[in-house]
Design a protein around this motif. Structure first.
Motif, mmCIF file in Angstrom:
data_model
loop_
_atom_site.group_PDB
_atom_site.id
_atom_site.type_symbol
_atom_site.label_atom_id
_atom_site.label_comp_id
_atom_site.label_asym_id
_atom_site.label_seq_id
_atom_site.Cartn_x
_atom_site.Cartn_y
_atom_site.Cartn_z
ATOM 1 N N THR A 11 64.643 46.750 -20.606
ATOM 2 C CA THR A 11 65.208 46.141 -19.403
ATOM 3 C C THR A 11 64.301 45.041 -18.861
ATOM 4 O O THR A 11 64.646 44.378 -17.897
ATOM 5 N N THR A 12 63.138 44.846 -19.482
ATOM 6 C CA THR A 12 62.209 43.794 -19.075
ATOM 7 C C THR A 12 61.645 43.103 -20.309
ATOM 8 O O THR A 12 61.700 43.631 -21.415
ATOM 9 N N LEU A 13 61.096 41.934 -20.095
ATOM 10 C CA LEU A 13 60.364 41.246 -21.150
ATOM 11 C C LEU A 13 58.973 41.874 -21.258
ATOM 12 O O LEU A 13 58.459 42.396 -20.273
ATOM 13 N N PRO A 14 58.343 41.808 -22.428
ATOM 14 C CA PRO A 14 57.004 42.392 -22.577
ATOM 15 C C PRO A 14 55.913 41.456 -22.027
ATOM 16 O O PRO A 14 54.901 41.218 -22.666
ATOM 17 N N LEU A 15 56.156 40.935 -20.823
ATOM 18 C CA LEU A 15 55.243 39.999 -20.174
ATOM 19 C C LEU A 15 55.147 40.361 -18.694
ATOM 20 O O LEU A 15 56.090 40.918 -18.131
ATOM 21 N N ARG A 103 71.424 34.506 -20.084
ATOM 22 C CA ARG A 103 71.225 35.890 -20.536
ATOM 23 C C ARG A 103 70.090 35.938 -21.548
ATOM 24 O O ARG A 103 69.996 35.079 -22.421
ATOM 25 N N ILE A 104 69.247 36.959 -21.418
ATOM 26 C CA ILE A 104 68.163 37.229 -22.363
ATOM 27 C C ILE A 104 68.346 38.654 -22.852
ATOM 28 O O ILE A 104 68.528 39.572 -22.051
ATOM 29 N N ALA A 105 68.300 38.842 -24.169
ATOM 30 C CA ALA A 105 68.467 40.187 -24.738
ATOM 31 C C ALA A 105 67.595 40.323 -25.978
ATOM 32 O O ALA A 105 67.299 39.336 -26.654
ATOM 33 N N GLY A 106 67.207 41.539 -26.294
ATOM 34 C CA GLY A 106 66.455 41.775 -27.513
ATOM 35 C C GLY A 106 65.370 42.810 -27.321
ATOM 36 O O GLY A 106 65.296 43.493 -26.303
ATOM 37 N N ALA A 107 64.505 42.878 -28.332
ATOM 38 C CA ALA A 107 63.389 43.811 -28.312
ATOM 39 C C ALA A 107 62.386 43.397 -29.375
ATOM 40 O O ALA A 107 62.737 42.708 -30.330
ATOM 41 N N GLY A 108 61.141 43.829 -29.203
ATOM 42 C CA GLY A 108 60.111 43.567 -30.205
ATOM 43 C C GLY A 108 59.900 42.084 -30.409
ATOM 44 O O GLY A 108 59.648 41.342 -29.476
ATOM 45 N N ASP A 110 62.325 40.113 -31.943
ATOM 46 C CA ASP A 110 63.606 39.414 -32.055
ATOM 47 C C ASP A 110 64.410 39.470 -30.764
ATOM 48 O O ASP A 110 64.776 40.542 -30.287
ATOM 49 N N TRP A 111 64.706 38.281 -30.231
ATOM 50 C CA TRP A 111 65.405 38.145 -28.962
ATOM 51 C C TRP A 111 66.525 37.128 -29.111
ATOM 52 O O TRP A 111 66.528 36.319 -30.037
ATOM 53 N N THR A 112 67.451 37.156 -28.180
ATOM 54 C CA THR A 112 68.525 36.167 -28.106
ATOM 55 C C THR A 112 68.492 35.566 -26.709
ATOM 56 O O THR A 112 68.376 36.285 -25.717
ATOM 57 N N LEU A 113 68.580 34.245 -26.669
ATOM 58 C CA LEU A 113 68.591 33.524 -25.411
ATOM 59 C C LEU A 113 69.903 32.756 -25.323
ATOM 60 O O LEU A 113 70.153 31.860 -26.124
ATOM 61 N N GLU A 114 70.756 33.162 -24.384
ATOM 62 C CA GLU A 114 72.029 32.482 -24.185
ATOM 63 C C GLU A 114 71.908 31.595 -22.959
ATOM 64 O O GLU A 114 71.186 31.921 -22.015
ATOM 65 N N GLY A 115 72.622 30.471 -22.987
ATOM 66 C CA GLY A 115 72.544 29.591 -21.838
ATOM 67 C C GLY A 115 73.514 28.446 -21.908
ATOM 68 O O GLY A 115 74.459 28.448 -22.713
ATOM 69 N N GLU A 116 73.253 27.469 -21.057
ATOM 70 C CA GLU A 116 74.084 26.284 -20.968
ATOM 71 C C GLU A 116 73.246 25.056 -21.299
ATOM 72 O O GLU A 116 72.172 24.864 -20.719
#
Length: 184
Positions: A11-15, A103-108, A110-116
């Motif tokens: 639910t969070t980024l590893p930062l 939207r930001i999704a993923g883990a480890g 590998d992540w996906t960044l959706e946007g405009e």
């Protein structure tokens, strides 16, 4: 940082939360486009900014970026001048390309960044596949840097840039290498 199980997405980024400015000396924005359908022209943009805001949740986290289109460099000054001209990219009319995440999704790693993505007055959705390179301490100054490699593509015709069909391909592949600096 969140704990992760096999069935639960983070639910969070590893930062750590905060505004992470980008490190322009260790970041790049590149692209490829087909020429005549038989080869690729590669280039980059030399002037851009980016910011990563890490929130307490993924929904509160965001990425923004702005690229100055006149800073295009394909390694050929005559070609670059032609691409900037009114009959092609028209950087007077379209000075920037901007990205805003939705939207930001993923883990480890590998992540996906959706946007405009916005070029000129046209905005379209875009998705980037993102590889998280990790966080390291920089020995020189003690700062901490996070690294990301993002790839995506868009159709230039979707942005009203359909010039030179048959000569230039419609799909532009974008590759970003970005480092962000942990807030102090």
């Amino acid at each position: 940082m969140s704990t992760e199980t096999q069935n639960t997405a983070p639910t969070t980024l590893p930062l750590i939360p905060g505004r992470w400015p980008f490190d322009p000396q260790h970041s790049s924005v590149g692209f490829t486009i087909r020429h005549l359908g038989i080869s690729k022209v590669r280039g980059r943009f030399d002037e851009f900014t980016a910011e990563l805001v890490v929130g307490e949740t993924l929904e509160a986290s965001s990425v923004t970026a702005t690229v100055r289109l006149a800073s295009i460099d394909t390694g050929n000054a005559d070609r670059d001048a032609h691409v900037r001209a009114p009959d092609l990219l028209d950087v007077e009319k379209r000075p920037t390309m901007t990205f805003r995440s939705t939207r930001i999704a993923g883990a480890g790693e590998d992540w996906t960044l959706e946007g405009e993505l916005t070029i000129g007055d046209v905005t379209r959705p875009i998705t980037f596949d993102v590889e998280f390179g990790g966080v390291v301490d920089v020995p020189v100054d003690g700062s901490r840097h996070a690294g990301f490699d993002a790839t995506g593509e868009f159709r230039r015709s979707d942005f009203g840039l359909g010039f030179a069909p048959g000569i230039l391909g419609d799909v532009i592949k974008v590759g970003l290498e970005l480092q962000f600096v942990e807030p102090r």
